[in-house]
Design an enzyme around this catalytic site. Structure first.
Site, short mmCIF file in Angstrom:
data_model
loop_
_atom_site.label_atom_id
_atom_site.label_comp_id
_atom_site.label_asym_id
_atom_site.label_seq_id
_atom_site.Cartn_x
_atom_site.Cartn_y
_atom_site.Cartn_z
N GLU A 58 -20.92 49.02 -2.56
CA GLU A 58 -19.53 48.59 -2.38
C GLU A 58 -19.46 47.15 -1.89
O GLU A 58 -18.54 46.40 -2.25
CB GLU A 58 -18.82 49.53 -1.41
CG GLU A 58 -18.52 50.91 -1.98
CD GLU A 58 -19.74 51.81 -2.04
OE1 GLU A 58 -19.68 52.84 -2.75
OE2 GLU A 58 -20.76 51.49 -1.38
N GLN A 80 -14.95 54.89 -5.32
CA GLN A 80 -14.95 56.30 -5.68
C GLN A 80 -14.14 57.11 -4.67
O GLN A 80 -13.43 58.03 -5.04
CB GLN A 80 -16.38 56.84 -5.77
CG GLN A 80 -17.07 56.45 -7.05
CD GLN A 80 -18.31 57.28 -7.32
OE1 GLN A 80 -18.85 57.94 -6.44
NE2 GLN A 80 -18.76 57.26 -8.56
N PHE A 81 -14.28 56.77 -3.40
CA PHE A 81 -13.48 57.37 -2.34
C PHE A 81 -13.14 56.27 -1.34
O PHE A 81 -13.94 55.37 -1.10
CB PHE A 81 -14.25 58.49 -1.62
CG PHE A 81 -14.50 59.71 -2.47
CD1 PHE A 81 -13.59 60.77 -2.46
CD2 PHE A 81 -15.61 59.78 -3.29
CE1 PHE A 81 -13.81 61.88 -3.26
CE2 PHE A 81 -15.84 60.90 -4.08
CZ PHE A 81 -14.92 61.96 -4.06
N ALA A 82 -11.95 56.38 -0.74
CA ALA A 82 -11.54 55.37 0.24
C ALA A 82 -12.56 55.22 1.35
O ALA A 82 -12.81 54.11 1.85
CB ALA A 82 -10.17 55.75 0.83
N ASP A 83 -13.17 56.33 1.75
CA ASP A 83 -14.14 56.32 2.85
C ASP A 83 -15.26 55.32 2.61
O ASP A 83 -15.76 54.69 3.55
CB ASP A 83 -14.75 57.71 3.01
CG ASP A 83 -13.75 58.84 2.89
OD1 ASP A 83 -13.05 58.89 1.85
OD2 ASP A 83 -13.69 59.68 3.79
N HIS A 125 -15.08 62.27 2.44
CA HIS A 125 -14.34 62.09 1.20
C HIS A 125 -12.84 62.37 1.38
O HIS A 125 -12.15 62.71 0.43
CB HIS A 125 -14.88 63.03 0.11
CG HIS A 125 -16.33 62.83 -0.20
ND1 HIS A 125 -17.33 63.40 0.54
CD2 HIS A 125 -16.94 62.11 -1.17
CE1 HIS A 125 -18.50 63.06 0.05
NE2 HIS A 125 -18.29 62.28 -1.00
#
Length: 321
Positions: A58, A80-83, A125
């Site tokens: 990221e 893919q996920f905000a986390d 997630h």
């Protein structure tokens, strides 16, 4: 034929790729595979050399986005996920957010964050990151709650010269449907009155808008008219609409799915008290997810986040003051 929330996100990206040669998409598994949630399905084939798979980094993804935006492109980055965006935190808050202030050169990039919880997703997630990014000057943070907003706010985000954190809620992807993507189109920074009322105001955003409306409908059976305000964006924050609503109702409940400490709901309550204390007939309240990591078990998850039942209970306590 109905349009889902994720259909709207895909259609917005297709329109942007079709009409603006500066736009490109970059993210993990978004080209051949179409993304973890299929928000880019078919776009790599429809727009060759405009949709790119990224390495599992990221930090590298956002570094590339910042560089290309400085050079005049308009990248849309899919996390893919905000986390996982925390891995790119330095690039977002120390590079993208500050660049115009430091140099006078804008960084027009958009970061799509699949946000919020779904049953069984657990602590890695399910997080809602909007409060963290809203803390930093230079970033725009949007939280669409409708199919129309999912579409139009993505178009508007890419048109801005500022870096935008676009928080799309995973729970709404296929559950939320509309007859068309062309609902009412409000600018970023303007809240919407979703449901008018006179006894109390619920200020919320993203998926919690729908939970708040359900709670309001249940209280309506007992004669209470609850006004629901959808913030739509949390940075900028439309306090004019919030204060106008509180002036009508005299009571405020701020609801959010994110963790409670120092979040959007805390900001709404603080600013309502400092700017509109004279409007209040009761102490303003807020309701968030519990201050623990997000649990895996669906029943624990249901107890962790605000629901129509817990929102209704909070409203009844507020109304009885």
């Amino acid at each position: 034929m109905s349009v889902t929330y994720i259909d709207a996100i895909r259609e917005a990206q297709a329109k942007l790729l079709r009409e603006d040669p500066r736009v490109f998409l970059y993210g993990q598994d978004i080209a051949t595979f179409g993304g973890a949630f299929k928000a880019t399905k078919g776009l790599a084939q429809e727009f060759p050399n405009r949709v790119f798979d990224a390495p599992i980094s990221e930090d590298a993804m956002l570094g590339l986005a910042v560089g290309t935006a400085i050079e005049g492109m308009r990248p849309i980055i899919e996390m893919q996920f905000a986390d996982f965006s925390s891995i790119a935190f330095n690039q977002i808050v120390n590079q993208a957010a500050t660049h115009y202030y430091r140099t006078g050169v804008p960084v027009p990039l958009t970061v799509r964050l699949p946000s919020g919880g779904t049953p069984g997703s657990g602590p890695f997630h399910s997080q809602s990151m909007e409060s963290i990014y809203a803390h930093y000057p230079g970033l725009i943070v949007v939280t669409p709650a409708t199919v129309s907003d999912a579409y139009h706010m993505l178009l508007d985000s890419v048109a801005l010269d500022d870096p935008v954190i676009y928080c799309e809620h995973k729970f709404l992807y296929r559950w939320l449907k509309a007859k068309s993507i062309n609902g009412d189109h409000l600018p970023i920074g303007q809240a919407r009155i979703v449901r008018p009322g006179k006894h109390a105001t619920v200020v919320t955003y993203s998926a919690m808008v729908h939970e708040a409306v359900r709670a309001a409908e249940r209280l309506h059976e007992d004669g209470w008219e609850i006004e629901v305000v959808d913030l739509r964006s949390v940075k900028p924050l439309d306090m004019d609409t919030v204060l106008a609503s509180v002036a009508r109702t005299g009571r405020l409940l701020a609801v959010g799915e994110a963790f409670p400490w120092g979040g959007v709901t805390a900001e709404v309550v603080a600013r309502t008290v400092s700017e509109g204390f004279h409007l209040l007939d009761a102490p303003p309240q807020r309701l968030n997810s519990r201050d623990t990591p997000v649990p895996y078990h669906p029943k624990l998850w249901a107890a962790h986040r605000p629901t129509p039942e817990s929102i209704g209970e909070a409203l009844r306590r507020l109304l009885s003051f």
